[in-house]
Motif scaffolding. Structure first.
Motif, PDB file in Angstrom:
ATOM      1  N   MET A   9       0.990  -1.255  -0.156  1.00  0.00           N
ATOM      2  CA  MET A   9       0.084  -0.217  -0.009  1.00  0.00           C
ATOM      3  C   MET A   9       0.477   1.222   0.027  1.00  0.00           C
ATOM      4  SD  MET A   9      -3.696  -0.478   2.071  1.00  0.00           S
ATOM      5  CE  MET A   9      -2.858  -1.286   3.598  1.00  0.00           C
ATOM      6  N   ALA A  10       1.956   1.633   1.024  1.00  0.00           N
ATOM      7  CA  ALA A  10       2.614   2.296   0.898  1.00  0.00           C
ATOM      8  C   ALA A  10       3.482   2.843  -0.856  1.00  0.00           C
ATOM      9  CB  ALA A  10       4.051   2.213   1.456  1.00  0.00           C
ATOM     10  N   LYS A  11       3.824   1.861  -1.579  1.00  0.00           N
ATOM     11  CA  LYS A  11       4.551   1.231  -2.374  1.00  0.00           C
ATOM     12  C   LYS A  11       3.490   2.180  -3.344  1.00  0.00           C
ATOM     13  CE  LYS A  11       7.553  -1.950  -2.469  1.00  0.00           C
ATOM     14  NZ  LYS A  11       7.859  -4.102  -2.747  1.00  0.00           N
ATOM     15  N   THR A  12       1.805   2.021  -3.420  1.00  0.00           N
ATOM     16  CA  THR A  12       0.821   2.127  -4.080  1.00  0.00           C
ATOM     17  C   THR A  12       0.823   3.562  -4.516  1.00  0.00           C
ATOM     18  OG1 THR A  12       0.087   0.163  -4.202  1.00  0.00           O
ATOM     19  CG2 THR A  12      -1.367   1.698  -4.564  1.00  0.00           C
ATOM     20  N   LEU A  13       1.034   4.012  -2.754  1.00  0.00           N
ATOM     21  CA  LEU A  13       0.238   5.712  -2.786  1.00  0.00           C
ATOM     22  C   LEU A  13       1.755   6.641  -3.297  1.00  0.00           C
ATOM     23  CD1 LEU A  13      -0.738   5.571   0.519  1.00  0.00           C
ATOM     24  CD2 LEU A  13      -1.779   5.909  -0.644  1.00  0.00           C
ATOM     25  N   ALA A  14       3.228   5.361  -2.839  1.00  0.00           N
ATOM     26  CA  ALA A  14       4.627   6.421  -3.835  1.00  0.00           C
ATOM     27  C   ALA A  14       4.084   6.753  -5.586  1.00  0.00           C
ATOM     28  CB  ALA A  14       5.115   5.691  -3.130  1.00  0.00           C
ATOM     29  N   TYR A  15       4.110   5.009  -5.451  1.00  0.00           N
ATOM     30  CA  TYR A  15       3.725   5.374  -7.160  1.00  0.00           C
ATOM     31  C   TYR A  15       2.737   6.633  -7.694  1.00  0.00           C
ATOM     32  CZ  TYR A  15       7.542   2.572  -7.737  1.00  0.00           C
ATOM     33  OH  TYR A  15       9.087   2.034  -7.127  1.00  0.00           O
ATOM     34  N   VAL A  93      20.847   6.791 -18.624  1.00  0.00           N
ATOM     35  CA  VAL A  93      19.695   8.284 -19.649  1.00  0.00           C
ATOM     36  C   VAL A  93      19.242   9.559 -18.819  1.00  0.00           C
ATOM     37  CG1 VAL A  93      18.388   8.902 -21.035  1.00  0.00           C
ATOM     38  CG2 VAL A  93      19.825   7.190 -21.758  1.00  0.00           C
ATOM     39  N   LEU A  94      18.925   8.295 -17.935  1.00  0.00           N
ATOM     40  CA  LEU A  94      17.650   9.559 -16.722  1.00  0.00           C
ATOM     41  C   LEU A  94      18.911  10.432 -16.193  1.00  0.00           C
ATOM     42  CD1 LEU A  94      15.127   6.663 -15.260  1.00  0.00           C
ATOM     43  CD2 LEU A  94      14.929   8.329 -17.396  1.00  0.00           C
ATOM     44  N   SER A  95      19.738   9.613 -16.018  1.00  0.00           N
ATOM     45  CA  SER A  95      20.643  10.785 -15.203  1.00  0.00           C
ATOM     46  C   SER A  95      21.468  11.566 -15.726  1.00  0.00           C
ATOM     47  CB  SER A  95      21.881   9.395 -13.864  1.00  0.00           C
ATOM     48  OG  SER A  95      21.267   8.842 -13.029  1.00  0.00           O
ATOM     49  N   ARG A  96      20.964  12.016 -16.586  1.00  0.00           N
ATOM     50  CA  ARG A  96      21.825  13.127 -17.522  1.00  0.00           C
ATOM     51  C   ARG A  96      21.221  14.656 -16.909  1.00  0.00           C
ATOM     52  NH1 ARG A  96      21.504  10.094 -23.551  1.00  0.00           N
ATOM     53  NH2 ARG A  96      23.135   8.835 -23.150  1.00  0.00           N
ATOM     54  N   SER A  97      22.043  15.962 -17.000  1.00  0.00           N
ATOM     55  CA  SER A  97      22.188  16.475 -16.219  1.00  0.00           C
ATOM     56  C   SER A  97      20.643  17.629 -17.037  1.00  0.00           C
ATOM     57  CB  SER A  97      23.290  17.502 -16.158  1.00  0.00           C
ATOM     58  OG  SER A  97      23.677  18.007 -16.966  1.00  0.00           O
ATOM     59  N   LYS A  98      21.043  17.532 -18.486  1.00  0.00           N
ATOM     60  CA  LYS A  98      19.991  17.747 -19.089  1.00  0.00           C
ATOM     61  C   LYS A  98      18.404  17.596 -19.330  1.00  0.00           C
ATOM     62  CE  LYS A  98      20.145  14.725 -23.270  1.00  0.00           C
ATOM     63  NZ  LYS A  98      19.700  14.692 -24.788  1.00  0.00           N
ATOM     64  N   PHE A  99      18.210  16.793 -18.213  1.00  0.00           N
ATOM     65  CA  PHE A  99      17.210  16.413 -18.298  1.00  0.00           C
ATOM     66  C   PHE A  99      16.241  16.824 -17.336  1.00  0.00           C
ATOM     67  CE2 PHE A  99      17.807  12.672 -20.751  1.00  0.00           C
ATOM     68  CZ  PHE A  99      16.984  12.858 -21.681  1.00  0.00           C
ATOM     69  N   HIS A 100      17.233  17.322 -15.911  1.00  0.00           N
ATOM     70  CA  HIS A 100      16.928  18.230 -14.551  1.00  0.00           C
ATOM     71  C   HIS A 100      15.896  17.113 -13.814  1.00  0.00           C
ATOM     72  CE1 HIS A 100      19.035  21.464 -15.972  1.00  0.00           C
ATOM     73  NE2 HIS A 100      17.675  21.274 -17.584  1.00  0.00           N
ATOM     74  N   PHE A 101      15.845  16.161 -13.948  1.00  0.00           N
ATOM     75  CA  PHE A 101      14.848  14.688 -12.916  1.00  0.00           C
ATOM     76  C   PHE A 101      15.775  15.004 -11.555  1.00  0.00           C
ATOM     77  CE2 PHE A 101      14.442  12.741 -16.771  1.00  0.00           C
ATOM     78  CZ  PHE A 101      13.006  12.685 -17.313  1.00  0.00           C
ATOM     79  N   LYS A 102      14.702  14.473 -10.522  1.00  0.00           N
ATOM     80  CA  LYS A 102      15.463  14.279  -8.677  1.00  0.00           C
ATOM     81  C   LYS A 102      15.962  12.553  -8.963  1.00  0.00           C
ATOM     82  CE  LYS A 102      11.359  17.367  -7.563  1.00  0.00           C
ATOM     83  NZ  LYS A 102      10.334  18.102  -6.925  1.00  0.00           N
ATOM     84  N   LYS A 107      15.164   7.419  -8.688  1.00  0.00           N
ATOM     85  CA  LYS A 107      15.341   5.838  -8.503  1.00  0.00           C
ATOM     86  C   LYS A 107      13.924   5.103  -8.197  1.00  0.00           C
ATOM     87  CE  LYS A 107      19.148   7.154  -4.584  1.00  0.00           C
ATOM     88  NZ  LYS A 107      19.213   6.707  -3.737  1.00  0.00           N
ATOM     89  N   GLU A 108      12.424   6.166  -8.060  1.00  0.00           N
ATOM     90  CA  GLU A 108      11.695   5.372  -8.194  1.00  0.00           C
ATOM     91  C   GLU A 108      11.370   4.829  -9.306  1.00  0.00           C
ATOM     92  OE1 GLU A 108       8.474   8.510  -7.490  1.00  0.00           O
ATOM     93  OE2 GLU A 108       8.825   8.221  -5.594  1.00  0.00           O
ATOM     94  N   LEU A 110      13.143   3.591 -11.503  1.00  0.00           N
ATOM     95  CA  LEU A 110      14.232   2.276 -11.085  1.00  0.00           C
ATOM     96  C   LEU A 110      13.339   0.829 -10.905  1.00  0.00           C
ATOM     97  CD1 LEU A 110      17.871   3.836 -11.424  1.00  0.00           C
ATOM     98  CD2 LEU A 110      15.976   3.116 -13.574  1.00  0.00           C
ATOM     99  N   ASN A 111      13.347   1.491  -9.421  1.00  0.00           N
ATOM    100  CA  ASN A 111      12.678   0.756  -8.568  1.00  0.00           C
ATOM    101  C   ASN A 111      11.203   0.152  -9.142  1.00  0.00           C
ATOM    102  OD1 ASN A 111      14.581   0.739  -6.482  1.00  0.00           O
ATOM    103  ND2 ASN A 111      13.484   2.391  -5.294  1.00  0.00           N
ATOM    104  N   LEU A 112      10.442   0.554 -10.085  1.00  0.00           N
ATOM    105  CA  LEU A 112       8.996   0.159 -10.547  1.00  0.00           C
ATOM    106  C   LEU A 112       9.688  -1.462 -11.289  1.00  0.00           C
ATOM    107  CD1 LEU A 112       5.963   0.083 -11.094  1.00  0.00           C
ATOM    108  CD2 LEU A 112       6.700   2.111 -12.294  1.00  0.00           C
ATOM    109  N   PHE A 113      10.151  -0.680 -12.455  1.00  0.00           N
ATOM    110  CA  PHE A 113      11.105  -1.527 -13.605  1.00  0.00           C
ATOM    111  C   PHE A 113      11.385  -2.659 -12.815  1.00  0.00           C
ATOM    112  CE2 PHE A 113       9.898   1.710 -15.994  1.00  0.00           C
ATOM    113  CZ  PHE A 113       9.589   1.413 -17.226  1.00  0.00           C
ATOM    114  N   ARG A 114      12.232  -2.945 -11.763  1.00  0.00           N
ATOM    115  CA  ARG A 114      12.916  -3.780 -11.152  1.00  0.00           C
ATOM    116  C   ARG A 114      11.748  -5.167 -10.562  1.00  0.00           C
ATOM    117  NH1 ARG A 114      17.173  -0.222  -8.632  1.00  0.00           N
ATOM    118  NH2 ARG A 114      18.953  -0.125 -10.571  1.00  0.00           N
ATOM    119  N   LEU A 115      10.754  -3.760  -9.560  1.00  0.00           N
ATOM    120  CA  LEU A 115       9.696  -4.421  -8.402  1.00  0.00           C
ATOM    121  C   LEU A 115       8.882  -4.924  -9.678  1.00  0.00           C
ATOM    122  CD1 LEU A 115       7.859  -4.655  -5.615  1.00  0.00           C
ATOM    123  CD2 LEU A 115       6.633  -2.627  -6.490  1.00  0.00           C
ATOM    124  N   LYS A 116       8.114  -4.403 -10.964  1.00  0.00           N
ATOM    125  CA  LYS A 116       7.718  -5.230 -11.776  1.00  0.00           C
ATOM    126  C   LYS A 116       8.681  -6.124 -12.371  1.00  0.00           C
ATOM    127  CE  LYS A 116       3.459  -3.314  -9.813  1.00  0.00           C
ATOM    128  NZ  LYS A 116       2.641  -3.774  -9.010  1.00  0.00           N
TER     129      LYS A 116
END
Length: 168
Positions: A9-15, A93-102, A107-108, A110-116
């Protein structure tokens, strides 16, 4: 168990917060068997190209095709086909500075893909590709007969019926 249900349920809320899912069906939270989820026969296996993830994270439209793909991963409609090389590509790719992703958003995701996801170790075929980083996605897609490859760059891959844009 109670802690497992609470954790899910905590994962559900986060995603659901990040991906703006209005309501996550109970099937995603309450039907777990061990660490895997049970879902009906409308489940699809797909390799999801990095550009789809980037577009979903950049999109402000909660109904964009790329967000729908990621939401369907969360809802267990799409099972991502992954391996260490694909996860590394996502991370790089997601870590490239041009995207400005937090970092937390990366991590969320990547964890989604690892989890599912389900891991597939591809055979090395190394067809000719304009972008050599795309080879691992194509090789992994070939590992499962009824799988799909979802990409925003169709021209980077051979023309095949199961290589689709996010809108399909």
């Amino acid at each position: 168990t109670t802690s497992s249900t609470a954790s899910n349920m905590a994962k559900t809320l986060a995603y659901s917060r990040y991906f703006e899912i209005a309501e996550v069906p109970d099937v995603c939270v309450n039907t777990n068997v061990g660490d895997s989820f049970v879902y009906d026969s409308n489940k699809y296996y797909a390799v999801i190209d990095t550009n789809v993830i980037i577009s979903s994270m950049l999109s402000v439209n909660p109904n964009s095709p790329t967000k729908e793909v990621i939401n369907n991963v969360w809802k267990d409609i799409i099972t991502p086909m992954i391996n260490a090389e694909i996860i590394e590509e996502y991370c790089d790719v997601l870590s490239r500075s041009k995207f400005h992703f937090k970092e937390t958003d990366i991590k969320e995701m990547l964890n989604l893909f690892r989890l599912k996801g389900e891991e597939y170790t591809p055979n090395c075929i190394r067809d000719e590709f304009t972008d050599l980083d795309d080879v691992i996605f194509y090789e992994t897609y070939l590992m499962k007969e009824d799988s799909y490859l979802v990409t925003g760059n169709l021209k980077h891959f051979p023309s095949e019926p199961r290589i689709l844009p996010p809108a399909d």
